[in-house]
Design an enzyme around this catalytic site. Structure first.
Site, short mmCIF file in Angstrom:
data_model
loop_
_atom_site.label_atom_id
_atom_site.label_comp_id
_atom_site.label_asym_id
_atom_site.label_seq_id
_atom_site.Cartn_x
_atom_site.Cartn_y
_atom_site.Cartn_z
N LYS A 45 90.97 -56.40 -77.49
CA LYS A 45 90.45 -55.40 -76.17
C LYS A 45 89.58 -55.57 -77.07
CE LYS A 45 92.90 -51.67 -79.14
NZ LYS A 45 92.39 -50.47 -79.41
N CYS A 130 79.24 -53.06 -70.62
CA CYS A 130 78.70 -52.27 -70.82
C CYS A 130 77.45 -52.43 -70.61
CB CYS A 130 78.61 -51.82 -72.51
SG CYS A 130 80.13 -51.44 -73.38
N ASN A 191 84.21 -62.37 -65.87
CA ASN A 191 84.31 -60.73 -66.39
C ASN A 191 84.67 -59.98 -64.57
OD1 ASN A 191 84.86 -57.96 -67.34
ND2 ASN A 191 83.22 -58.64 -69.13
N THR A 192 84.49 -58.65 -64.85
CA THR A 192 85.62 -58.11 -63.61
C THR A 192 84.16 -57.67 -62.48
OG1 THR A 192 84.78 -56.05 -64.37
CG2 THR A 192 87.34 -56.69 -64.22
N GLY A 216 92.54 -59.08 -60.09
CA GLY A 216 93.93 -59.21 -59.58
C GLY A 216 93.00 -60.29 -58.81
N GLY A 264 94.75 -61.76 -67.03
CA GLY A 264 94.30 -60.39 -67.17
C GLY A 264 95.88 -59.39 -66.37
#
Lengths: 308, 265
Positions: A45, A130, A191-192, A216, A264
């Site tokens: 993480k 971030c 990334n998402t 997903g 993921g």
């Protein structure tokens, strides 16, 4: 004869197979139903420079074929990570990739500084999701910021730096080129995707943070297109990630040019999904007459230059 | 030790409007599970429903090799579950969470609101088996939604019910009904467990010092993994060591059982 699943992700970093978890979706410890040493790599993480509790709940919302999360990268901070977590991760016989988070360019550098004296780290992966403390724009969506953060991290270490790219941009190939110019060793994408949901009963956003990252199966076609684009745009190894839930999904990314893949959200529903994908890839290679995995990496692009 | 296993449905029956009881054969989980723990369950092949769902254990039957899940049909996942029948397989991850630790002697009370009764049954059964006195308090909107009353009666010295329509218990709060029993019968109450209502859990906080028991709440949260990896299911817990005065704890791994006095409500 069993096919050779090993890949040289980077010069000097050979993985026993191309399958690893996406950061923040897999913990090594009592919850494991198999030895994490079977994986091509362990990805931690994201580690922040100082302790950070993460976002206010609710943090999760399932959508059709996807998961919105606004967990907010909680971290015990790099010192506690180094003292308490890192020693337990070194015991596994596989590559170890440390995901690094920060809110300023200096913060990425500080996390790396704090880990440079430690043995057993194969690479750093920079998580740019971030928001930057200055203007609130995520690092991963501003090419100049991304360049600066990667270049600054590059000064701190000789170890490989993997840059995880955000899909929330107009031109992801441009971001990949900036990463390469700044000294990245590899890129991981995607990334998402930023999204949200509204609770119609309460008439309020569902997530405590209003916006969240979508992951997903729903995002897989987007991820695959971006991996294809980036693999054709930069001269860097590409790690494919985004909605991979089974062997066939993983093969698509490898055939598109990814040298490794990350799993993921699928880990949450199926704790055995990564070993199943490793075995599935081996079977695919054998059934189709390939002796090694490197034979299929980028194979779907064969003859691309002639396609007009 | 967590397990990821298939379980076979023995029976599924409707126990109240929109409430089903699912009996699953899964000997390894039935043997390992403790009251207060839960499992992640997936009962569908559909890929649009991405995540398994967390369910508390209504009964744990190691000798029969079975677990029972009492659940409310609320969304798409539970609607799919309700369509499965005997002989069909489900996927299970668990047992998850810390579970409860019963006192050595004395009495316990269980306060369940609606589907919150589900995890309390396994506690009642274990407590009775250990020779403890059990006082059970159940509430719901109306009579037909009071769950497990007969089963609870087998393990309880007393079952007290209350419904919002006033037909049972005058519609009074379970915490008030608990105080009545304590005042009247002076049980040697050591622990109180509650689930299904934040109001009930909060209401137990001032009663602890007055009557000398410790109260615990079984929290419910949306979860992705149920195993501590996703950090999605957190609740706020008092933490004097932090400048904010609280920290987030994972309901799945640090709970789902928490002392009511430690949760920031």
């Amino acid at each position: 004869m069993a096919a050779d699943l090993s890949v040289e992700l980077l010069p000097g970093l050979r993985l026993k197979n191309p399958v690893m978890p996406a950061s923040g979706t897999y913990e090594c410890g009592s919850a494991n139903v198999y030895n994490p040493g079977q994986l091509g790599a362990i990805v931690t993480k994201s580690v922040a420079p100082v302790p950070w509790p993460g976002n206010a709940p609710p943090r999760l919302h399932e959508t059709t074929g996807g998961l919105l999360n606004a967990v907010g990268i909680p971290s015990e901070g790099v010192v506690a990570f180094r003292e308490k977590v890192l020693p337990t991760l070194r015991q596994y016989d596989t590559a170890l990739i440390i995901s690094v988070a920060g809110e300023t360019t200096e913060e990425f550098a500080r996390v790396i500084q704090a880990l440079e004296g430690e043995a057993g780290i194969s690479a750093y992966e920079l998580n740019f999701s971030c928001p930057n403390l200055g203007d609130g724009i995520p690092f991963g969506t501003n090419p100049d910021l991304l360049y600066q953060a990667v270049a600054r991290a590059r000064q701190e270490t000789k170890r490989p730096i993997i840059v995880k790219l955000s899909p929330n941009v107009t031109d992801i190939a441009l971001m990949a080129r900036e990463a390469q110019k700044a000294g990245a060793s590899a890129v991981a994408l995607i990334n998402t995707l930023t999204g949200m949901a509204i609770d119609v009963r309460r008439r309020r956003p569902v997530l405590g943070n209003t916006f969240g990252g979508l992951s997903g199966p729903a995002i897989k076609p987007v991820a695959l297109r971006m991996v294809w684009e980036v693999a054709g745009a930069v001269d860097l190894p590409v790690i494919g990630v985004g909605g991979i839930s089974n062997t066939s999904d993983a093969l698509e990314f490898l055939l598109a040019g990814a040298r490794a893949i990350q799993v993921g959200t699928a880990n949450f529903a199926n704790p055995l999904v990564m070993p199943q994908i490793i075995n599935g890839i081996a079977s695919y290679l054998e059934e189709n007459g390939f002796s090694k995995i490197t034979d299929i990496i980028g194979l779907a692009r064969k003859g691309e230059e002639d396609w007009g | 030790m967590l397990m990821y296993l298939q379980g076979k449905i023995v029976t599924q029956k409707v126990v109240a409007p929109e409430y089903n009881l699912l009996v699953i054969e899964q000997p390894a989980i039935a043997k390992a599970a403790q009251p207060g723990q839960f499992v992640m369950l997936k009962a569908w092949e559909r890929r649009d429903l991405v995540l398994p769902r967390p369910f508390s254990l209504y009964r744990i039957l190691p000798r029969e090799g079975q677990i029972q899940i009492l659940y409310k049909i609320r969304g798409q996942g539970t609607a799919e579950m309700a369509r499965r029948g005997a002989g069909e397989e489900v996927e299970l991850i668990g047992p998850s969470g810390k579970g409860i630790t019963l006192p050595a002697t004395g009495a316990i009370a269980l306060l369940g609101r609606g589907i919150g009764a589900a995890p309390l049954m396994a506690i009642a059964e274990a407590a009775k088996g250990q020779g403890l006195e059990v006082y059970t308090f159940l509430s719901a909107r109306e009579r037909s939604l009071l769950l497990g009353e007969e089963d609870f009666a087998r393990y309880s010295r007393r079952v007290v019910t209350s419904t919002d329509d006033g037909q049972e218990g005058g519609g009074r709060l379970l915490t008030d009904l608990l105080v009545d029993i304590i005042e009247k019968e002076s049980p040697s109450l050591q622990r109180v467990y509650t689930c299904g209502s934040r109001r009930l859990a909060r209401g137990l906080i001032p009663l602890q010092a007055r009557y000398g028991f410790i109260a615990y709440v079984l929290l419910e949260e949306h979860m992705a993994c149920g195993t501590g990896a996703c950090k999605g299911c957190v609740c706020k817990v008092k933490d004097p060591a932090r400048p904010e005065g609280y920290s987030y704890q994972k309901v799945c791994q640090d709970g789902a059982v928490f002392p009511v006095g430690e949760v920031v409500w």
